[in-house]
Design an enzyme around this catalytic site. Sequence first.
Site, PDB file in Angstrom:
ATOM      1  N   LYS A 129       1.063  -1.757   0.114  1.00 14.76           N
ATOM      2  CA  LYS A 129       0.237  -0.365  -0.070  1.00 14.76           C
ATOM      3  C   LYS A 129       1.126   1.598   0.035  1.00 14.76           C
ATOM      4  O   LYS A 129       1.147   2.748  -0.434  1.00 14.76           O
ATOM      5  CB  LYS A 129      -0.924   0.194   1.205  1.00 14.76           C
ATOM      6  N   ASP A 147      -6.346   0.871   0.536  1.00 16.19           N
ATOM      7  CA  ASP A 147      -6.286   1.039   1.888  1.00 16.19           C
ATOM      8  C   ASP A 147      -7.741   0.341   2.083  1.00 16.19           C
ATOM      9  O   ASP A 147      -8.617  -0.200   1.117  1.00 16.19           O
ATOM     10  CB  ASP A 147      -6.055   2.342   2.460  1.00 16.19           C
TER      11      ASP A 147
END
Length: 219
Positions: A129, A147
């Site tokens: 991420k 996310d």
Amino acid sequence: MTKDEKELQKKKELALKLIEGLKKEYPDAGCTLDYDDAWKLLVSVRLAAQCTDARVNVVVEKLYERFPDVPALAQAEPEEIEAIVRPCGLGKSKARDISACMKILNDQYNGKVPSDFGELLKLPGVGRKSANLIMGDVFHKPAIVTDTHCIRLVNRMGLVNGVKEPKKVEMALWKLIPPEEGSDFCHRLVYHGRDVCTARTAPHCEKCCVSDLCAKAGI
């Protein structure tokens, strides 16, 4: 065309419509972490784990007053960093990762953040991420940032079905989202997830700019 190919095509078409709808609603959406240098975004992303971006933006101001560049932060003791970043939670582990990461940047990359995805993943505290966020926002390369908002919304919207593991969601979205749209699409999902398609309450479908698309997706 096989059943799987038809399903993939259907989701690609849905993705394009969602991209356009969100683009109209949030034309200027971008990263909500404040930074003016790549290494600062790297620090903020690590601090943002289980913490709000708003709080991180306040805390890093104090951190950079004390340690204004990569060499200064690389030379700082983890305990010194922890004392400042503690309000972000998980202070000990975050300070340890930031310290180790800045040392590597200072010693191996002349204080610069590497632009290679694989090299980013080798840095302490950097996962997929975070690496995708850096690739998209700093280096303007194709990126998919999965996310919690992204994962929740793409499941609700029908781009994935019951997939919650971040990497699996990322891999699924790479097949659906045009590369040049990925980074901005994920930023718009954050805005939409905070204000409309919320996690802690029922989603506010009555004010959703893409509710008709969700309905078509069977949500």
